[in-house]
Design a protein around this motif. Structure first.
Motif, PDB file in Angstrom:
ATOM      1  N   ASP A   1      -2.477 -15.527  -6.779  1.00  0.00           N
ATOM      2  CA  ASP A   1      -1.611 -14.675  -5.951  1.00  0.00           C
ATOM      3  C   ASP A   1      -0.335 -15.422  -5.579  1.00  0.00           C
ATOM      4  O   ASP A   1       0.602 -14.826  -5.056  1.00  0.00           O
ATOM      5  CB  ASP A   1      -2.344 -14.247  -4.671  1.00  0.00           C
ATOM      6  CG  ASP A   1      -3.269 -13.064  -4.915  1.00  0.00           C
ATOM      7  OD1 ASP A   1      -3.212 -12.478  -6.017  1.00  0.00           O
ATOM      8  OD2 ASP A   1      -4.048 -12.720  -4.002  1.00  0.00           O
TER       9      ASP A   1
ATOM     10  N   LYS B   1      -6.565  -3.449 -13.907  1.00  0.00           N
ATOM     11  CA  LYS B   1      -6.562  -4.744 -13.230  1.00  0.00           C
ATOM     12  C   LYS B   1      -7.800  -4.719 -12.338  1.00  0.00           C
ATOM     13  O   LYS B   1      -7.835  -4.000 -11.338  1.00  0.00           O
ATOM     14  CB  LYS B   1      -5.286  -4.907 -12.400  1.00  0.00           C
ATOM     15  CG  LYS B   1      -5.281  -6.151 -11.527  1.00  0.00           C
ATOM     16  CD  LYS B   1      -3.933  -6.309 -10.827  1.00  0.00           C
ATOM     17  CE  LYS B   1      -3.974  -7.432  -9.802  1.00  0.00           C
ATOM     18  NZ  LYS B   1      -2.692  -7.578  -9.110  1.00  0.00           N
TER      19      LYS B   1
ATOM     20  N   GLY C   1      -8.543 -11.940  -6.132  1.00  0.00           N
ATOM     21  CA  GLY C   1      -7.603 -12.502  -5.164  1.00  0.00           C
ATOM     22  C   GLY C   1      -6.797 -13.611  -5.819  1.00  0.00           C
ATOM     23  O   GLY C   1      -6.655 -14.705  -5.297  1.00  0.00           O
ATOM     24  N   GLY C   2      -6.293 -13.346  -7.014  1.00  0.00           N
ATOM     25  CA  GLY C   2      -5.676 -14.392  -7.838  1.00  0.00           C
ATOM     26  C   GLY C   2      -6.723 -14.914  -8.809  1.00  0.00           C
ATOM     27  O   GLY C   2      -7.481 -14.154  -9.390  1.00  0.00           O
TER      28      GLY C   2
ATOM     29  N   PHE D   1       0.815  -1.229   0.000  1.00  0.00           N
ATOM     30  CA  PHE D   1       0.000   0.000   0.000  1.00  0.00           C
ATOM     31  C   PHE D   1       0.845   1.274   0.000  1.00  0.00           C
ATOM     32  O   PHE D   1       0.322   2.374  -0.104  1.00  0.00           O
ATOM     33  CB  PHE D   1      -0.919   0.003   1.220  1.00  0.00           C
ATOM     34  CG  PHE D   1      -1.908  -1.122   1.191  1.00  0.00           C
ATOM     35  CD1 PHE D   1      -3.059  -1.028   0.414  1.00  0.00           C
ATOM     36  CD2 PHE D   1      -1.697  -2.288   1.911  1.00  0.00           C
ATOM     37  CE1 PHE D   1      -3.975  -2.072   0.358  1.00  0.00           C
ATOM     38  CE2 PHE D   1      -2.602  -3.338   1.870  1.00  0.00           C
ATOM     39  CZ  PHE D   1      -3.745  -3.224   1.092  1.00  0.00           C
TER      40      PHE D   1
ATOM     41  N   CYS E   1      -9.217 -10.309 -12.127  1.00  0.00           N
ATOM     42  CA  CYS E   1      -8.494 -10.832 -10.972  1.00  0.00           C
ATOM     43  C   CYS E   1      -9.504 -10.983  -9.858  1.00  0.00           C
ATOM     44  O   CYS E   1     -10.416 -10.174  -9.727  1.00  0.00           O
ATOM     45  CB  CYS E   1      -7.402  -9.830 -10.585  1.00  0.00           C
ATOM     46  SG  CYS E   1      -6.570 -10.183  -9.025  1.00  0.00           S
TER      47      CYS E   1
ATOM     48  N   ASN F   1     -12.019  -9.070  -4.161  1.00  0.00           N
ATOM     49  CA  ASN F   1     -11.232  -9.755  -3.142  1.00  0.00           C
ATOM     50  C   ASN F   1     -11.993 -10.446  -2.027  1.00  0.00           C
ATOM     51  O   ASN F   1     -11.441 -10.651  -0.945  1.00  0.00           O
ATOM     52  CB  ASN F   1     -10.228  -8.772  -2.536  1.00  0.00           C
ATOM     53  CG  ASN F   1      -8.921  -8.796  -3.316  1.00  0.00           C
ATOM     54  OD1 ASN F   1      -8.438  -9.858  -3.673  1.00  0.00           O
ATOM     55  ND2 ASN F   1      -8.372  -7.637  -3.593  1.00  0.00           N
TER      56      ASN F   1
ATOM     57  N   TRP G   1      -5.659 -12.909 -13.894  1.00  0.00           N
ATOM     58  CA  TRP G   1      -4.586 -13.056 -12.903  1.00  0.00           C
ATOM     59  C   TRP G   1      -4.703 -14.473 -12.355  1.00  0.00           C
ATOM     60  O   TRP G   1      -5.691 -14.841 -11.727  1.00  0.00           O
ATOM     61  CB  TRP G   1      -4.702 -11.989 -11.817  1.00  0.00           C
ATOM     62  CG  TRP G   1      -3.624 -12.081 -10.765  1.00  0.00           C
ATOM     63  CD1 TRP G   1      -3.810 -11.957  -9.429  1.00  0.00           C
ATOM     64  CD2 TRP G   1      -2.217 -12.279 -10.969  1.00  0.00           C
ATOM     65  NE1 TRP G   1      -2.597 -12.084  -8.776  1.00  0.00           N
ATOM     66  CE2 TRP G   1      -1.602 -12.293  -9.710  1.00  0.00           C
ATOM     67  CE3 TRP G   1      -1.417 -12.470 -12.099  1.00  0.00           C
ATOM     68  CZ2 TRP G   1      -0.234 -12.480  -9.538  1.00  0.00           C
ATOM     69  CZ3 TRP G   1      -0.050 -12.660 -11.933  1.00  0.00           C
ATOM     70  CH2 TRP G   1       0.531 -12.654 -10.660  1.00  0.00           C
TER      71      TRP G   1
ATOM     72  N   ARG H   1     -11.597  -9.458   4.715  1.00  0.00           N
ATOM     73  CA  ARG H   1     -10.570  -8.460   4.428  1.00  0.00           C
ATOM     74  C   ARG H   1     -11.134  -7.042   4.684  1.00  0.00           C
ATOM     75  O   ARG H   1     -10.905  -6.125   3.914  1.00  0.00           O
ATOM     76  CB  ARG H   1     -10.069  -8.568   2.975  1.00  0.00           C
ATOM     77  CG  ARG H   1      -8.654  -8.053   2.785  1.00  0.00           C
ATOM     78  CD  ARG H   1      -8.269  -7.894   1.326  1.00  0.00           C
ATOM     79  NE  ARG H   1      -6.856  -7.614   1.206  1.00  0.00           N
ATOM     80  CZ  ARG H   1      -6.299  -7.029   0.167  1.00  0.00           C
ATOM     81  NH1 ARG H   1      -7.026  -6.656  -0.862  1.00  0.00           N
ATOM     82  NH2 ARG H   1      -5.004  -6.802   0.125  1.00  0.00           N
TER      83      ARG H   1
ATOM     84  N   ASP I   1      -0.755  -0.756  -8.565  1.00  0.00           N
ATOM     85  CA  ASP I   1      -1.728  -1.650  -7.927  1.00  0.00           C
ATOM     86  C   ASP I   1      -2.462  -0.915  -6.815  1.00  0.00           C
ATOM     87  O   ASP I   1      -2.552   0.323  -6.794  1.00  0.00           O
ATOM     88  CB  ASP I   1      -0.988  -2.915  -7.426  1.00  0.00           C
ATOM     89  CG  ASP I   1      -1.873  -4.150  -7.385  1.00  0.00           C
ATOM     90  OD1 ASP I   1      -2.609  -4.322  -6.404  1.00  0.00           O
ATOM     91  OD2 ASP I   1      -1.831  -4.944  -8.352  1.00  0.00           O
TER      92      ASP I   1
HETATM   93  C1  GLA Z   1      -5.434  -9.120  -4.497  1.00  0.00           C
HETATM   94  C2  GLA Z   1      -4.706  -9.351  -5.796  1.00  0.00           C
HETATM   95  C3  GLA Z   1      -3.268  -8.933  -5.657  1.00  0.00           C
HETATM   96  C4  GLA Z   1      -3.216  -7.465  -5.250  1.00  0.00           C
HETATM   97  C5  GLA Z   1      -4.013  -7.242  -3.981  1.00  0.00           C
HETATM   98  C6  GLA Z   1      -4.134  -5.763  -3.681  1.00  0.00           C
HETATM   99  O1  GLA Z   1      -4.976  -9.979  -3.511  1.00  0.00           O
HETATM  100  O2  GLA Z   1      -4.818 -10.672  -6.215  1.00  0.00           O
HETATM  101  O3  GLA Z   1      -2.556  -9.142  -6.844  1.00  0.00           O
HETATM  102  O4  GLA Z   1      -3.728  -6.691  -6.295  1.00  0.00           O
HETATM  103  O5  GLA Z   1      -5.312  -7.769  -4.076  1.00  0.00           O
HETATM  104  O6  GLA Z   1      -4.856  -5.495  -2.529  1.00  0.00           O
END
Ligand code: GLA
Length: 728
Positions: A542, A470, A522-523, A335, A520, A474, A539, A437, A360
């Motif tokens: 992760d 992206k 969370g992967g 961050f 994406c 999440n 994506w 989260r 990101d």
């Molecule tokens: C997720 C994504 C990561 C990154 C984080 C940012 O986990 O998969 O690649 O972008 O969020 O918070």
């Protein structure tokens, strides 16, 4: 003699493919769908039932197929309906297998028996209309043939033409039938966060195996893909029936073997917590479910799906564009994003040959950790005192495109958006709002929320020179309440959420045709062919640890093509505390869409030199990797050595990637036989780091295919790539 026969067969099929893929015999009431790779047939029985007749290798003669027939009951416990392979069965009468459609009428009557009404053939598309034997409840079955991949896309439109409302309690896209028999195996992809797309293969027995998501999104745990083989298929041989469901919400694929040796697969919208109200005149379209067949094993099944994705599913004109080499700062800074920090990284990335620089999470609102800021999509003025444009211009001047991370479906309770609109998140009033989260899910099923999200992204894409989003997501759903609509509509949230998500993506793409989007969650939590109609890549995970990645990527490649597989090189030690050499990490990632996610501030001169060389090399082989055919030669599941080969469509270029886990007893890795080269041609082969054993550098395709190459891979986590060029 055999050669002539083969040529003739090929000629007949190519003639048929160019002439007509869908034929109908009005005499027998039979349809035959044929491509070079497979055929599919169904027919109407004398009592009006649409029955599946055939799915397998290509047929060319419709007269060979029997007409659909009504069977006899075996006993009062084995009704004839259970013996007939109904193409799209309603739940009604004595039917106990998984139905394709289940309805409840307003008066509580739930019996539904679907019979054939009419059909229409338009080129490569066929629509067959079924209707309940009494009521005007229709299911229109759609078939779209993709002759180049031998794949059929199937889905349905359920239409309520009665004057009363009905509730759909189950709405599937399609039911698929294997030839009757047993001994089949099912392959599927399972996993969890940071361990996605693990390949499983197991026997099918009587009963049902359910692959599904109840999570709201596609999910890390199971992916909507299956392959069923006759029990003895391998990578390059054997009969494989395969399918992939194009849906990014709650989905379900059931694999069932009846007591009558019939394996059937039913897939579509998950029936769990599902109800969808159709008022008089309303309809619902189910997700597309793609299916194909090959007699050349799991490898060819993957290549056919990959071809479909590249040629027919990926969106827009830019699908012909190779994925650029990307840098993403997440693992370097998390961050702690600042204008100066990003500029420093951008300068280093540009020198390496990176083409797309992505900022990101952490650039917006009060996003200094994962406790606050989601929902407030305004540039943080402390982190970017000169605005985001100052960084974007800097990045563009360095010759790179600019990309930005967003997570538009989410909100932190500690955000201005949530303070202004606490009712915008999905919730059951008076019940807890479970955070994961520290975030809640906006109810995208609401049109006002959908329009708000579109506006946010549209403004970002209009105001800044953003080439790429992206798009992250999440967390999974919880308390999926939608109190603003009537109780009998509230369960529609599962479907309407996804439809509105697709709507936002479609509008964004239409308005910003050069914008590229990565899906994406969370992967790899949202990897499927539904969202692929709107995004350019996924994506993958992760988990960027290179050795784990070999298996994640192997699983991913069963169903998805390399161009879609975002793969980063990151720092070590990574997950599992494992250290692998930088070259190994590069070669693993170069098998997909290459990205760098390492902290470049920590790299040595030697790291920079190696990385620059590897990125240069990647650009040379990129079109072969991203648009070529993949042959999985040695699997990381079963071998100490993993090998994958990519061959360009014209067979003039190929690249072999090889990885060794741990050498024992001074043994050499196995000989690696290449596939897919022209046997009569001569090729030059060159290991990028001199790891080829053997005197010559030129071989015939026949030798490479039949004898193979001997590599010298030693110690732990050794790797190489072998470049193969056509000489003559
Ligand atoms: C997720 C994504 C990561 C990154 C984080 C940012 O986990 O998969 O690649 O972008 O969020 O918070």
């Amino acid at each position: 003699m055999r050669r002539v026969a083969l040529c003739l067969t090929t000629a007949v099929f190519s003639l048929m493919a160019s002439a007509q893929t869908i034929t109908y015999s009005s005499e027998k009431k039979v349809w035959l769908i044929t491509s070079e790779y497979s055929s599919y047939a169904m027919g109407v029985s004398p009592d009006g039932q649409l029955q599946h007749l055939y799915w397998g290798g290509p047929l060319w003669r419709i007269d060979d197929l029997p007409a659909a027939a009504q069977r006899r009951d075996i006993s009062s416990f084995d009704p004839h309906q259970m013996l007939e392979n109904e193409e799209y069965p309603g739940w009604g009468g004595p039917r106990y297998y998984e139905p394709a459609l289940k309805v409840a009428r307003a008066d509580g009557n739930r019996d539904l028996v679907l019979h054939y009404v009419s059909h229409q053939i338009r080129g490569n598309e066929l629509d067959i209309t079924l209707k309940d034997i009494r009521d005007d409840i229709e299911a229109i079955l759609h078939y779209r043939v993709y002759p180049d991949a031998g794949i059929i896309g199937r889905w349905s439109t359920v239409r309520n033409r009665t004057s009363q409302k009905i509730t759909l309690e189950g709405a599937q896209s399609a039911t698929w039938y294997m030839p009757r028999g047993d001994g089949y195996r099912v392959s599927y992809l399972s996993g969890r966060w940071a361990a996605e797309t693990q390949l499983n293969r197991e026997p099918i027995h009587e009963g049902m195996k359910v692959l599904e998501s109840r999570l709201g999104h596609t999910g890390h745990n199971l992916n909507p893909w299956f392959a069923i083989d006759s029990g003895d298929a391998g990578e390059e041989h054997g009969r494989v029936w395969f399918g992939a469901l194009a849906w990014s919400g709650n989905w379900r694929i059931s694999v069932e073997q009846t007591p009558y040796q019939q394996v059937r697969v039913t897939g579509g919208l998950n029936t769990f917590d599902f109800a969808y109200l159709l008022g008089a005149g309303e309809e619902l379209e189910t997700p597309h479910f793609y299916g194909g067949f090959t007699n050349q094993g799991f490898g060819e099944a993957s290549r056919l799906l990959q071809k479909l994705e590249l040629e027919s599913i990926e969106p827009g004109e830019i699908k012909a564009r190779a994925r650029p080499v990307l840098y993403n700062s997440w693992e370097a800074t998390e961050f702690n994003v600042t204008e100066d920090g990003q500029k420093a990284l951008a300068g280093k990335a540009a020198k390496l040959g990176v083409e797309l620089f992505v900022v990101d999470d952490g650039w917006f609102g009060k996003r200094n950790n994962d406790h606050a800021g989601l929902g407030d999509w305004v540039v943080n003025p402390q982190k970017f005192p000169h605005g985001l444009n100052s960084l974007i211009e800097y990045v563009n001047k360095l010759g790179m495109d600019f990309g930005l991370w967003v997570e538009p479906e989410m909100v932190n309770p500690d955000s201005d958006l949530y303070r202004a609109h606490p009712d915008w998140v999905m919730n059951f009033p008076g019940r807890p709002r479970s955070e994961l989260r520290n975030q809640l899910v906006l109810n995208l099923a609401r049109d006002d929320v959908r329009d708000y999200i579109f506006d946010v992204l549209d403004k970002l894409a209009s105001q800044y020179n953003i080439r790429y989003f992206k798009w992250d997501m999440n967390r999974t759903f919880a308390e999926p309440g939608w109190p603003e609509v009537s109780p009998d509509e509230q369960k529609e949230i599962w479907v309407k959420y996804v439809l509105n998500l697709y709507d936002i993506l479609a509008r964004l793409r239409a308005k910003h045709p050069n914008l590229e989007i990565e899906s994406c969650s969370g992967g790899g939590g949202r990897v499927d062919l539904g969202i692929l109609r709107y995004v350019d890549e996924f994506w993958t995970s992760d988990n960027t640890e290179a050795f784990d990645r070999l298996r994640i990527q192997e699983g991913f490649s069963q169903a998805y093509t390399a161009k879609l597989m975002s793969a980063w090189v990151t720092d070590v030690p990574n997950m599992n505390g494992r250290n692998t050499p930088l070259q190994y990490r590069f070669l693993v990632a170069m098998q997909g869409a290459l990205g760098i996610g390492a902290n470049l501030n920590k790299w040595t001169d030697a790291d920079f030199a190696l990385a620059t060389r590897m990125i240069g090399l990647y650009k040379q082989i990129r079109s072969t990797v991203q648009f070529g055919k993949l042959y999985r030669l040695l699997s990381p599941r079963t071998n100490d050595t993993t090998a994958n080969e990519y061959v360009a469509a014209n067979k003039a270029e190929a690249v072999l990637f090889a990885f060794r886990h741990s050498q024992e007893y001074s043994t050499l890795p196995p000989m690696i036989r290449l596939i897919g080269l022209d046997e009569r041609s001569i090729y030059r082969v060159e290991s990028i780091d001199g790891k080829l054993i053997g005197g010559s550098t030129e071989y015939s395709g026949a030798y490479l295919n039949n004898n193979g190459l001997q590599l010298m891979l030693k110690g732990d986590f050794d790797s190489t790539a072998v470049l193969v060029h056509l000489v003559r």
